[in-house]
Design a protein around this motif. Sequence first.
Motif, PDB file in Angstrom:
ATOM      1  N   ALA A 169     -30.787 -10.275 -68.936  1.00  0.00           N
ATOM      2  CA  ALA A 169     -30.345 -10.232 -70.158  1.00  0.00           C
ATOM      3  C   ALA A 169     -28.953 -10.231 -70.466  1.00  0.00           C
ATOM      4  O   ALA A 169     -28.193  -9.479 -69.978  1.00  0.00           O
ATOM      5  N   CYS A 170     -28.667 -11.034 -71.548  1.00  0.00           N
ATOM      6  CA  CYS A 170     -27.275 -11.185 -72.050  1.00  0.00           C
ATOM      7  C   CYS A 170     -27.119 -11.061 -73.315  1.00  0.00           C
ATOM      8  O   CYS A 170     -27.937 -11.508 -74.455  1.00  0.00           O
ATOM      9  N   SER A 171     -25.576 -10.588 -73.972  1.00  0.00           N
ATOM     10  CA  SER A 171     -25.679 -10.409 -75.161  1.00  0.00           C
ATOM     11  C   SER A 171     -24.320 -11.004 -75.542  1.00  0.00           C
ATOM     12  O   SER A 171     -23.317 -10.720 -74.754  1.00  0.00           O
ATOM     13  N   GLY A 213     -20.417 -17.064 -71.026  1.00  0.00           N
ATOM     14  CA  GLY A 213     -21.322 -16.603 -72.232  1.00  0.00           C
ATOM     15  C   GLY A 213     -22.688 -16.381 -71.855  1.00  0.00           C
ATOM     16  O   GLY A 213     -23.139 -15.943 -70.696  1.00  0.00           O
ATOM     17  N   CYS A 214     -23.560 -16.752 -72.709  1.00  0.00           N
ATOM     18  CA  CYS A 214     -24.860 -16.655 -72.724  1.00  0.00           C
ATOM     19  C   CYS A 214     -25.352 -17.783 -73.125  1.00  0.00           C
ATOM     20  O   CYS A 214     -24.913 -18.622 -73.804  1.00  0.00           O
ATOM     21  N   ALA A 215     -26.824 -18.068 -72.648  1.00  0.00           N
ATOM     22  CA  ALA A 215     -27.580 -19.326 -72.892  1.00  0.00           C
ATOM     23  C   ALA A 215     -28.997 -18.821 -73.221  1.00  0.00           C
ATOM     24  O   ALA A 215     -29.583 -17.922 -72.557  1.00  0.00           O
ATOM     25  N   ALA A 216     -29.825 -19.787 -73.602  1.00  0.00           N
ATOM     26  CA  ALA A 216     -31.043 -19.692 -74.051  1.00  0.00           C
ATOM     27  C   ALA A 216     -31.800 -21.098 -73.902  1.00  0.00           C
ATOM     28  O   ALA A 216     -31.246 -22.034 -74.425  1.00  0.00           O
ATOM     29  N   ARG A 217     -33.244 -21.219 -73.819  1.00  0.00           N
ATOM     30  CA  ARG A 217     -34.157 -22.239 -73.752  1.00  0.00           C
ATOM     31  C   ARG A 217     -33.744 -22.787 -75.257  1.00  0.00           C
ATOM     32  O   ARG A 217     -33.733 -22.046 -76.193  1.00  0.00           O
ATOM     33  N   ARG A 229     -29.836 -11.123 -78.197  1.00  0.00           N
ATOM     34  CA  ARG A 229     -30.371 -11.136 -76.726  1.00  0.00           C
ATOM     35  C   ARG A 229     -30.526 -12.483 -76.399  1.00  0.00           C
ATOM     36  O   ARG A 229     -31.066 -13.171 -76.925  1.00  0.00           O
ATOM     37  N   TYR A 230     -29.988 -13.077 -75.098  1.00  0.00           N
ATOM     38  CA  TYR A 230     -30.403 -14.142 -74.494  1.00  0.00           C
ATOM     39  C   TYR A 230     -31.005 -14.198 -73.319  1.00  0.00           C
ATOM     40  O   TYR A 230     -30.621 -13.123 -72.667  1.00  0.00           O
TER      41      TYR A 230
END
Length: 76
Positions: free
Chosen positions: A37-39, A62-66, A46-47
């Motif tokens: 869980a990344c913000s 940083g953060c990432a998502a599909r 939330r990512y």
Amino acid sequence: HPDVLASGASRKVEGETGVFDAMRDSQRLVLRLPPGACSDGMSDRRYAYFAEVRVGEHLLKGCAARPRDLAARPRP
């Protein structure tokens, strides 16, 4: 920072972490995507992944998502 283009990337999975490894000019570029869980701290979104990019001596976090997960949400 300007965009960075790298070629010949290898992809592998280390445990649950996706790793992309490539060369940019004479510098190595490594992208690691461990799940968690990344913000981003700015939008409070939330990512699903943390993102770490190392280019030579520089480390960016940083953060990432599909892509499909990002497309399903409204833009910040």
